[in-house]
Design a protein around this motif. Sequence first.
Motif, PDB file in Angstrom:
ATOM      1  N   GLY A 109       0.808  -1.218   0.000  1.00 34.90           N
ATOM      2  CA  GLY A 109       0.000   0.000   0.000  1.00 34.90           C
ATOM      3  C   GLY A 109       0.837   1.262   0.000  1.00 34.90           C
ATOM      4  O   GLY A 109       0.293   2.358  -0.102  1.00 34.90           O
ATOM      5  N   GLY A 110       2.168   1.103   0.117  1.00 37.67           N
ATOM      6  CA  GLY A 110       3.051   2.271   0.087  1.00 37.67           C
ATOM      7  C   GLY A 110       2.682   3.269   1.161  1.00 37.67           C
ATOM      8  O   GLY A 110       2.374   2.903   2.294  1.00 37.67           O
ATOM      9  N   SER A 111       2.689   4.551   0.811  1.00 36.11           N
ATOM     10  CA  SER A 111       2.307   5.566   1.794  1.00 36.11           C
ATOM     11  C   SER A 111       0.803   5.823   1.738  1.00 36.11           C
ATOM     12  O   SER A 111       0.181   6.156   2.731  1.00 36.11           O
ATOM     13  N   THR A 112       0.190   5.647   0.546  1.00 35.18           N
ATOM     14  CA  THR A 112      -1.253   5.845   0.409  1.00 35.18           C
ATOM     15  C   THR A 112      -1.711   5.221  -0.899  1.00 35.18           C
ATOM     16  O   THR A 112      -0.905   5.019  -1.815  1.00 35.18           O
ATOM     17  N   LEU A 113      -3.027   4.909  -0.996  1.00 32.59           N
ATOM     18  CA  LEU A 113      -3.548   4.386  -2.255  1.00 32.59           C
ATOM     19  C   LEU A 113      -3.954   5.502  -3.221  1.00 32.59           C
ATOM     20  O   LEU A 113      -4.304   5.249  -4.364  1.00 32.59           O
TER      21      LEU A 113
ATOM     22  N   ASN B 268       2.205   3.723  -4.267  1.00 37.18           N
ATOM     23  CA  ASN B 268       1.960   2.361  -3.792  1.00 37.18           C
ATOM     24  C   ASN B 268       2.263   1.423  -4.948  1.00 37.18           C
ATOM     25  O   ASN B 268       2.633   1.857  -6.029  1.00 37.18           O
TER      26      ASN B 268
ATOM     27  N   SER C 223       7.104   1.325  -3.190  1.00 33.48           N
ATOM     28  CA  SER C 223       6.950   0.520  -1.990  1.00 33.48           C
ATOM     29  C   SER C 223       8.236   0.587  -1.199  1.00 33.48           C
ATOM     30  O   SER C 223       9.317   0.775  -1.763  1.00 33.48           O
TER      31      SER C 223
ATOM     32  N   ALA D 298      -4.439  -4.194   0.749  1.00 33.67           N
ATOM     33  CA  ALA D 298      -3.210  -3.394   0.753  1.00 33.67           C
ATOM     34  C   ALA D 298      -2.754  -3.157   2.187  1.00 33.67           C
ATOM     35  O   ALA D 298      -3.571  -2.889   3.060  1.00 33.67           O
TER      36      ALA D 298
ATOM     37  N   ASP E 100       0.166  -0.858   4.244  1.00 30.59           N
ATOM     38  CA  ASP E 100       1.067   0.252   3.932  1.00 30.59           C
ATOM     39  C   ASP E 100       2.484   0.045   4.484  1.00 30.59           C
ATOM     40  O   ASP E 100       2.745  -0.931   5.204  1.00 30.59           O
ATOM     41  N   ASP E 101       3.382   0.960   4.107  1.00 32.36           N
ATOM     42  CA  ASP E 101       4.791   0.852   4.503  1.00 32.36           C
ATOM     43  C   ASP E 101       4.947   0.720   6.019  1.00 32.36           C
ATOM     44  O   ASP E 101       5.734  -0.100   6.509  1.00 32.36           O
ATOM     45  N   ASP E 102       4.189   1.528   6.765  1.00 35.35           N
ATOM     46  CA  ASP E 102       4.315   1.527   8.232  1.00 35.35           C
ATOM     47  C   ASP E 102       3.974   0.168   8.817  1.00 35.35           C
ATOM     48  O   ASP E 102       4.713  -0.384   9.640  1.00 35.35           O
TER      49      ASP E 102
ATOM     50  N   HIS F 160       4.890  -7.523   4.612  1.00 33.99           N
ATOM     51  CA  HIS F 160       3.528  -7.043   4.339  1.00 33.99           C
ATOM     52  C   HIS F 160       2.490  -8.085   4.755  1.00 33.99           C
ATOM     53  O   HIS F 160       1.407  -7.736   5.219  1.00 33.99           O
TER      54      HIS F 160
END
Lengths: 434, 291
Positions: free
Chosen positions: A280-284, A295, A327, A354, A356-358, A381
């Motif tokens: 999901g990275g930082s946001t979708l 993401n 990512s 998804a 996210d990174d956190d 993940h």
Amino acid sequence: MSETDTRTTDETERARRPGRERGRDDGKFGRYGGQYVPEALMPAIEELTDAYERYVLGNEDGFMDEFRERLADFGGRPTPLQRADRLSERYDTDVFLKREDLVHGGAHKLNNALGQVLLAKYMGKERIVAETGAGQHGTATAMAAAHLDMPCEIYMGERDINRQRPNVFRMKLNGAEVNPVTAGRGTLKEAISETMRDWATTVENTHYVIGSIVGPHPFPVMVRDFQAVISEEAREQAIEKTGGLPTDVVACAGGGSNTMGAFADFVDDEAVALHAVEAGGSTLEVDEEAGVAPNSASLCAGDEGVLHGARTKLLQDSDGQIMESHSISSGLDYAGVGPELAYLVDEGRVSPVAVDDDAALEGFHRLSRTEGIIPALETAHAFGFLEEHHEELGERVVVNVSGRGDKDLDAAIEETDKRDIDEAPDMSMFTGGI
Amino acid sequence: MADPSAESAETGNSEAIAEAFADGPAYIPYLAVGDPDYDSSKAYVEALDRGGADVIELGLPFSEPIAEGSTIQGALVRALDAGMTPDRFFAFAEEVDVEAPLVCMTYYNLIYQYGSESGPRPFVERAAAAGIEGLVVPDLPAEEADPLREACDEFGLDLVFIVAPTTVGDRLDRIMSRVSGYVYVQARLGTTGARSDVSDQTTQSLDRLREYDVPKAVGFGISAGEHAERIVAGGADGIIVGSALVDIVAEGVENDLSTAEVADRLEALSRELKAGAERGYDARAETAESR
């Protein structure tokens, strides 16, 4: 065939397992898949399709027997299905880990790389090319090529080379040449394009070892079949250990090779829920103006399109230009996904989620601290998912530990430093890398 | 050898493209639209027209051009960075002042995504409205091309396919049953890029294609008048030139040359290539007469 009688030593029978029929005839998964490639590559793809059918499906010249033997002796298979005691307690459900991190090289990638390099040998090819993102597929291919005495060149984005220097060194140690790709943002998708260009010039003596269930037919079915050993073992091990099938199988998804490998033999077991965990990275949300998706969640957030030889789900802008994905884990950092996964998601058979990174980084620390296993950031993940969604899962969950995290230590230190994570050790003394 | 002037152009949808091959060899230059910016690009395409272009291939840049070598890839990146989009491309096709018919070369995802309705029809409808006469789609194999073929027939566009030195047998038949306008004969394996030699593969490809009644335009690697001459003398009905022209644009960017200077160079190379193609055509006609 009854649930407890799934063992077979006959490779041709194994190849005919019900979950593995999709896409074999014409390379189509519903409306996904296909062969969208320059004409110059079509003969090579037809030759490869023929070789796939003869050697992989037909076990001609004992190809699959040799593949299995080398996977065992060189690769260290089978990998264990291990109960994770602390996580089981934490989530009040039985959590089992499929330990692909214990495959030679530290990830599931060797299953496919060894299969394809061996196939190239049976086909009489003299040279291997491959792309790599995080470097895991590149190192696996370089290992397999050294093991089977084949010259090997790896294309890797310049930015990934900088993010993954130890893997670059590993490839070179195994005798591979590493060619930096400077086009675009210098990550996986540019490396794939560049490898296809090389192949278009050298098809007559070269095999392209693609690293995931992406690309034109027959790559998606062939890579799935080589990776399906994961679910084949996990299914038998789960039945042996627990007397039944798992309720859920969880795997991270970038291109999707570990995902489809972990799902393949469970797809026809309708009671088993399949969870594909994307980055999901930082946001979708996407930045259409800049052409950036922060993401890599093409199953959750992508639309249908054509990339790298297949129709699938993609991160693209409204014109159809491919977006730059993001990512924390370079192995998931890809704007597309395998066409079979896109199809299974549309059919409702696979649930995409998804993380996210956190949450992934927290998962990384949790597994490291509580179970003594340092996972790859990709794999992490899946553990982020477990933390966030465990209440929706059944009583027996299998998580595919697709790779180990040694390659990610620099990135983990850097990313941990930016955040406040409960389970993380104090990394301040390591700032700037180890 | 067949009389070159006897080529039928009845297979095509576009009369303008058929005419381009009707009396003499067709010189078909390619440039990426928007490279390095919209206005310069317009001046460059108009220079190709002045230099004798019979058909002009306009590249609509895609972010993942897997069939292109580094020269054209670089041009596509410059054009994308300068803000080229499908809509600006169509505006360009409408504004550019040229006599030669325009053919759009792009990748399937851009065609597939265009407009609100999914599938290739909205793109083709818009292209037709902008005066585009044909399409070349290097990543679309004949097997997947039926929806685009139908849309092209509906709106009167030609659909050009590429055949490679390795295209033979059933594949060749499948492609040739769907092609219209002209067939793009890839002179050698690999991606686009200017080369100094003319490969034997070209002659063999032209031999294989002789029985098919559609103009044959040879591309990949043609960079000078004498290549053009040899290829046309060897049986080609047209020559496609991309990288050698894109190189001139790239040099203009690197050396900060004026738009007029770059346009002059493009026009000059065009004249050389066109003259070479005509010499080859005359040589071929003489050979045919002497038989």
